[in-house]
Design a protein around this motif. Structure first.
Motif, short mmCIF file in Angstrom:
data_model
loop_
_atom_site.label_atom_id
_atom_site.label_comp_id
_atom_site.label_asym_id
_atom_site.label_seq_id
_atom_site.Cartn_x
_atom_site.Cartn_y
_atom_site.Cartn_z
N TYR A 334 1.03 -1.36 -0.09
CA TYR A 334 0.11 -0.22 -0.10
C TYR A 334 0.96 1.18 -0.14
CZ TYR A 334 0.82 1.01 4.80
OH TYR A 334 1.03 1.54 6.30
N ARG A 335 2.17 1.34 0.51
CA ARG A 335 2.82 2.51 0.62
C ARG A 335 3.30 2.52 -0.99
NH1 ARG A 335 4.50 3.94 5.83
NH2 ARG A 335 3.98 2.23 7.11
N THR A 336 3.57 1.51 -1.57
CA THR A 336 3.97 1.88 -2.95
C THR A 336 2.86 2.61 -3.69
OG1 THR A 336 5.43 -0.04 -3.07
CG2 THR A 336 5.09 0.79 -5.12
N VAL A 337 1.78 2.05 -3.63
CA VAL A 337 0.46 2.64 -4.37
C VAL A 337 0.45 4.21 -3.85
CG1 VAL A 337 -1.84 2.55 -4.57
CG2 VAL A 337 -0.61 0.44 -4.28
N MET A 338 0.77 4.27 -2.68
CA MET A 338 0.61 5.86 -2.26
C MET A 338 1.47 6.76 -2.68
SD MET A 338 -0.56 5.26 1.92
CE MET A 338 -0.39 6.71 2.23
N SER A 339 2.49 6.15 -3.03
CA SER A 339 3.79 7.04 -3.58
C SER A 339 3.56 7.25 -5.02
CB SER A 339 5.02 6.36 -3.15
OG SER A 339 5.08 5.18 -3.67
N LYS A 340 2.95 6.25 -5.68
CA LYS A 340 2.77 6.36 -7.24
C LYS A 340 1.53 6.92 -7.61
CE LYS A 340 7.09 4.87 -7.67
NZ LYS A 340 8.25 5.37 -8.20
N VAL A 341 0.59 6.89 -6.83
CA VAL A 341 -0.72 7.23 -7.13
C VAL A 341 -1.18 8.66 -6.35
CG1 VAL A 341 -3.28 6.34 -7.55
CG2 VAL A 341 -1.36 4.90 -7.80
N ASN A 343 -4.48 9.89 -6.07
CA ASN A 343 -5.71 9.60 -5.04
C ASN A 343 -6.33 8.45 -5.78
OD1 ASN A 343 -7.21 10.58 -7.71
ND2 ASN A 343 -6.98 12.77 -7.02
N LEU A 344 -7.59 8.13 -4.93
CA LEU A 344 -8.31 6.97 -5.32
C LEU A 344 -8.96 7.08 -6.64
CD1 LEU A 344 -10.05 6.30 -1.80
CD2 LEU A 344 -8.15 5.13 -2.64
N ARG A 345 -9.40 8.09 -7.14
CA ARG A 345 -9.86 8.21 -8.75
C ARG A 345 -8.86 7.90 -9.41
NH1 ARG A 345 -12.57 13.83 -10.20
NH2 ARG A 345 -14.25 13.12 -9.28
N GLU A 346 -7.52 8.39 -9.47
CA GLU A 346 -6.49 7.99 -10.38
C GLU A 346 -6.30 6.43 -10.31
OE1 GLU A 346 -1.88 8.81 -11.22
OE2 GLU A 346 -3.00 10.01 -9.81
N LEU A 347 -6.27 5.97 -8.99
CA LEU A 347 -6.17 4.41 -8.91
C LEU A 347 -7.25 3.61 -9.83
CD1 LEU A 347 -4.88 2.16 -7.33
CD2 LEU A 347 -6.31 2.20 -5.55
N CYS A 348 -8.37 4.02 -9.60
CA CYS A 348 -9.67 3.48 -10.33
C CYS A 348 -9.32 3.58 -11.86
CB CYS A 348 -10.93 4.02 -9.92
SG CYS A 348 -11.37 3.73 -8.16
N THR A 349 -8.82 4.40 -12.44
CA THR A 349 -8.72 4.68 -13.76
C THR A 349 -7.53 3.88 -14.52
OG1 THR A 349 -7.40 6.68 -13.41
CG2 THR A 349 -9.84 6.94 -13.63
N LEU A 350 -6.31 3.37 -13.67
CA LEU A 350 -5.35 2.52 -14.03
C LEU A 350 -5.60 1.35 -14.70
CD1 LEU A 350 -2.82 3.10 -10.95
CD2 LEU A 350 -2.96 4.55 -13.23
N SER A 351 -4.91 0.88 -15.59
CA SER A 351 -5.19 -0.29 -16.41
C SER A 351 -4.57 -1.23 -15.44
CB SER A 351 -4.40 -0.30 -17.67
OG SER A 351 -3.04 -0.06 -17.57
#
Length: 377
Positions: A334-341, A343-351
Motif C-alpha cells: 500500500y505504501r508503493t501505491v500511495m507514493s505512485k498514485v 488519489n483513489l480516483r486515479e487508482l480506479c482509472t489505471l489499467s
C-alpha cells in the motif's frame, strides 16, 4: 509398695532392631541427613513407618535405587480413614501437582533449539562492535570510544522516567530526546518501538489506548514493534500456565494479544526479561538499518498548518484506511501505491498492466476485477 511408688522409666527410642538376623529400621526421627546416613549404616531389609513422612519415603526410594540388589520392604502402620492417612495422601497429591506444573512450565519455556550454539554465541565476542552493557566501563565515556559510527536511537521524552534510556546510553548508543507522537523509541526510518511494562500492558488494553498506539505505528512505520519488558524479580510470564486455555476470551491477556496481531499482521511482538536484554534487542534490530532522523520522527503524527490557515495532515488517514481495505492491497504494497498514485480516483482509472507494475500480477488482477466489476442487479 516400694515397686508401686517407684517412678516409671520412659520408653527408649527405638531406631533399629534385628529380627532373625535381618535389620529392621523403625520410623527413625531426626533430620534428612541423619536418616540418610542411618540407611547407609544399617542397610535394613525392612522399614516400618509409624508416622509416614514423604521426605523419608523418597530417601528410601533413592537408597533402593542405589542398591538394586539389596532386598528391602517398607511397611506403613496407620488406621484407614484416619487423619494420618489423609495427611499422607494430601502430601502425595501436592507432590504430583507440583511435578505436573513443573512439566507444563518447562514445556512453555522459551529455550533456543540449539542450546550449544546459543551458549557458544553468548561466550563469543560480540559482533559488529556491540559491547554488552555489563562489560562497559564508565571511565571510557560509556563506550563511546569505539570505532565506527555511533548508533542512534530517538527516545520519547516521557520515557526518561524509566531506566531504559540510561541502559541504552551505557550500551554506547546515542540518545536523542524528542517528544514523539507515535512510538516510544525510533530505531530507524522504518522501525518504531512501543515499550510496555507488564502492568502498563494490562492498563493499556483496559483503556483501549494500546489499540490507538499500534494503529498509529502501523500507519507511519513499515516495522512497528510492541516490546513487553518484564521485571527481573518476577516471573517471566503474563499469567500462570494453569490459566492458559484453548478458547479466545475477551478478558484473557493472551487472547487480547492474539486478536491484536490478527488485526495488525505487520505488528511484531518482542519479549524482554530486563532492560539489559532490551538494549541487546535494539542493537540487533538496528543492524544494517539507516539511522533515524530526529526532526522527521518528531513530525510524524502531528498535524501541520497549511498556507491558508487550515489544518492539513501529511497523509489522508481516511483514504489510507479505505485503500488498505481494497482487495489486492496489503500491508506490503500500500505504501508503493500511495507514493505512485495521487488519489483513489486515479487508482480506479489505471489499467491492469499499470497496476501490475505497482503491486504484482496477482494482486493487480484481484484489484482490477473488484474496481471494474458490474454491480449486482
Amino acid at each position: 509398695s516400694s515397686s508401686s511408688s517407684s517412678s516409671v522409666a520412659a520408653a527408649p527410642s527405638i531406631d533399629s532392631v534385628e529380627y532373625r538376623g535381618n535389620p529392621i529400621l523403625v520410623s527413625p526421627p531426626g533430620n534428612n541427613g541423619w536418616r540418610e546416613s542411618l540407611l547407609k549404616r544399617t542397610l535394613p531389609n525392612y522399614v516400618i513407618m509409624f508416622d509416614p513422612d514423604m521426605a523419608f519415603v523418597r530417601q528410601v526410594e533413592v537408597f533402593k535405587a542405589n542398591n538394586p540388589q539389596h532386598p528391602l520392604k517398607v511397611y506403613f502402620l496407620m488406621y484407614e480413614q484416619s487423619v494420618e492417612q489423609q495427611k499422607y495422601l494430601s502430601s502425595l497429591k501436592r507432590e504430583k501437582e507440583a511435578f505436573e506444573k513443573l512439566i507444563q512450565q518447562k514445556a512453555h519455556l522459551v529455550v533456543p533449539l540449539d542450546v550449544d550454539r546459543a551458549n557458544s554465541m553468548l561466550q563469543a565476542e560480540p559482533a559488529d562492535g556491540f559491547v554488552s552493557p555489563s562489560a562497559i566501563s564508565t571511565r571510557k565515556g560509556a563506550g563511546h570510544d569505539r570505532k565506527g559510527p555511533t548508533p542512534t536511537v530517538i527516545v520519547d521524552i516521557r520515557e526518561f522516567r524509566s531506566a531504559l534510556p540510561s541502559y541504552l546510553h551505557q550500551g554506547g548508543i546515542q540518545i536523542v530526546p524528542v517528544t514523539l507522537e507515535v512510538g516510544d523509541y525510533v530505531l530507524s526510518p522504518e522501525a518504531a518501538v512501543e515499550r510496555k511494562s507488564v502492568s502498563d500492558l494490562f492498563q493499556s488494553f483496559q483503556s483501549g489506548r494500546l489499540y490507538n498506539q499500534i494503529e498509529s505505528m502501523c500507519r507511519h512505520y513499515k516495522s512497528p514493534i510492541l516490546l513487553v519488558e518484564f521485571d527481573e524479580s518476577k516471573s517471566f510470564s503474563l499469567q500462570p500456565v494453569s490459566a492458559l486455555t484453548g478458547d479466545i476470551s475477551p478478558a484473557n491477556i493472551i487472547s487480547k494479544l492474539v486478536l491484536l496481531t490478527i488485526h495488525f499482521p505487520q505488528l511484531r511482538l518482542l519479549w524482554s526479561r530486563s532492560p539489559h536484554d532490551t538494549v541487546q534487542l535494539m542493537m540487533i534490530l538496528k543492524h544494517n538499518h539507516a539511522e533515524p532522523d530526529a526532526s522527521a520522527a518528531a513530525t510524524i503524527g502531528l498535524e501541520d498548518v497549511g498556507e491558508d490557515g487550515e489544518t492539513v495532515q501529511g497523509n489522508n488517514l481516511q483514504s489510507q484506511d479505505l485503500l488498505r481495505r481494497l482487495p489486492g492491497i496489503n500491508s506490503y504494497n500500500y505504501r508503493t501505491v500511495m507514493s505512485k498514485v495521487t488519489n483513489l480516483r486515479e487508482l480506479c482509472t489505471l489499467s491492469q498492466s499499470k497496476l501490475a507494475d505497482l503491486i504484482g500480477n496477482k494482486n493487480a488482477k484481484t484489484l482490477y476485477e473488484f474496481l471494474h466489476a458490474k454491480p449486482p442487479m
